[in-house]
Design a protein around this motif. Structure first.
Motif, PDB file in Angstrom:
ATOM      1  N   TRP A 298      22.989  58.942  58.033  1.00 21.57           N
ATOM      2  CA  TRP A 298      23.876  59.823  57.268  1.00 21.57           C
ATOM      3  C   TRP A 298      25.348  59.520  57.571  1.00 21.57           C
ATOM      4  N   CYS A 299      25.685  59.397  58.861  1.00 24.74           N
ATOM      5  CA  CYS A 299      27.091  59.342  59.274  1.00 24.74           C
ATOM      6  C   CYS A 299      27.838  58.088  58.818  1.00 24.74           C
ATOM      7  N   VAL A 300      27.228  56.945  58.942  1.00 20.61           N
ATOM      8  CA  VAL A 300      27.938  55.708  58.595  1.00 20.61           C
ATOM      9  C   VAL A 300      28.292  55.660  57.103  1.00 20.61           C
ATOM     10  N   PRO A 301      27.329  55.878  56.190  1.00 19.63           N
ATOM     11  CA  PRO A 301      27.727  55.913  54.771  1.00 19.63           C
ATOM     12  C   PRO A 301      28.689  57.064  54.465  1.00 19.63           C
TER      13      PRO A 301
ATOM     14  N   ALA B  72      40.972  64.351  58.174  1.00 19.80           N
ATOM     15  CA  ALA B  72      40.835  63.934  59.574  1.00 19.80           C
ATOM     16  C   ALA B  72      39.721  64.724  60.259  1.00 19.80           C
ATOM     17  N   ALA B  73      39.655  66.024  60.009  1.00 19.37           N
ATOM     18  CA  ALA B  73      38.623  66.868  60.619  1.00 19.37           C
ATOM     19  C   ALA B  73      37.228  66.438  60.184  1.00 19.37           C
ATOM     20  N   VAL B  74      37.071  66.135  58.902  1.00 23.77           N
ATOM     21  CA  VAL B  74      35.773  65.716  58.379  1.00 23.77           C
ATOM     22  C   VAL B  74      35.356  64.370  58.994  1.00 23.77           C
ATOM     23  N   ALA B  75      36.303  63.467  59.150  1.00 25.34           N
ATOM     24  CA  ALA B  75      35.999  62.165  59.753  1.00 25.34           C
ATOM     25  C   ALA B  75      35.615  62.334  61.225  1.00 25.34           C
TER      26      ALA B  75
ATOM     27  N   TRP C  61      38.771  63.986  42.355  1.00 24.86           N
ATOM     28  CA  TRP C  61      37.670  64.923  42.550  1.00 24.86           C
ATOM     29  C   TRP C  61      37.131  64.954  43.972  1.00 24.86           C
ATOM     30  N   GLY C  62      37.429  63.961  44.784  1.00 19.21           N
ATOM     31  CA  GLY C  62      36.840  63.842  46.117  1.00 19.21           C
ATOM     32  C   GLY C  62      37.139  65.004  47.042  1.00 19.21           C
ATOM     33  N   GLY C  63      38.389  65.425  47.131  1.00 22.88           N
ATOM     34  CA  GLY C  63      38.762  66.524  48.026  1.00 22.88           C
ATOM     35  C   GLY C  63      38.032  67.818  47.705  1.00 22.88           C
TER      36      GLY C  63
ATOM     37  N   LEU D 273      32.359  56.727  52.708  1.00 25.09           N
ATOM     38  CA  LEU D 273      32.708  57.529  51.540  1.00 25.09           C
ATOM     39  C   LEU D 273      33.921  58.413  51.812  1.00 25.09           C
ATOM     40  N   ILE D 274      33.996  59.013  52.999  1.00 24.09           N
ATOM     41  CA  ILE D 274      35.139  59.849  53.363  1.00 24.09           C
ATOM     42  C   ILE D 274      36.424  59.031  53.338  1.00 24.09           C
TER      43      ILE D 274
END
Length: 159
Positions: free
Chosen positions: A116-119, A97-100, A16-18, A123-124
């Motif tokens: 926000w970014c670290v968690p 990769a783009a999201v990261a 479900w993640g994607g 999760l990503i």
């Protein structure tokens, strides 16, 4: 369909993640569409607390010189990342990769954004590894090794 192919298709059901992250990025693209077209001055103070002077100066000198254009560019990038994640497979690999990269770059804007970014990056990484449509996800899900596509044999084909 052979029993092996049926079991393989059941084993590689998409995680479900994607689709969830892809849908989130699509909706955030819509948010930027709204901001860029209705009130681009909303972006004015986003980089005020940036960690580095080149980020603050670049934001004011480059982004805010044409905020509608760059806001729409940001919208296009987020929407593209979302679509790539929704498509799955090799496209999802580029999408993850783009999201990261997006979140790593977002972290340059302030320590507060790190909340926000670290968690989100953790999760990503977790969700990307479980995306069974990507090569690494299939390898992990099916027990490692070289992952090749399943070839279906008809019942009349010689073995």
């Amino acid at each position: 369909m052979t029993t092996h192919a049926f079991l393989h298709s059941q084993q590689t059901k998409r995680h479900w993640g994607g689709p969830v992250v892809g849908g989130f990025f699509l909706s955030m693209g819509g948010v930027h569409l709204g901001i860029a077209t209705s009130d681009p001055s909303t972006y004015q103070h986003f980089a005020d607390d940036a960690l580095f002077a080149f980020v603050r100066d670049g934001w004011q000198d480059v982004f805010m010189a044409h905020p509608t254009f760059f806001g729409l560019l940001l919208m296009a990038a987020e929407t593209t990342a979302g679509i790539l994640l929704l498509l799955g497979g090799r496209f999802a690999t580029v999408g993850w990769a783009a999201v990261a990269v997006f979140h790593v770059l977002l972290g340059l804007f302030s320590f507060g954004i790190w909340v926000w970014c670290v968690p989100a990056l953790v999760l990503i990484g977790y969700l990307a590894r479980r995306d069974t449509t990507t090569r690494w996800g299939r390898a992990r899900h099916l027990g490692g090794g070289d992952v090749r596509p399943v070839q279906l044999r008809s019942a009349a084909a010689p073995r």
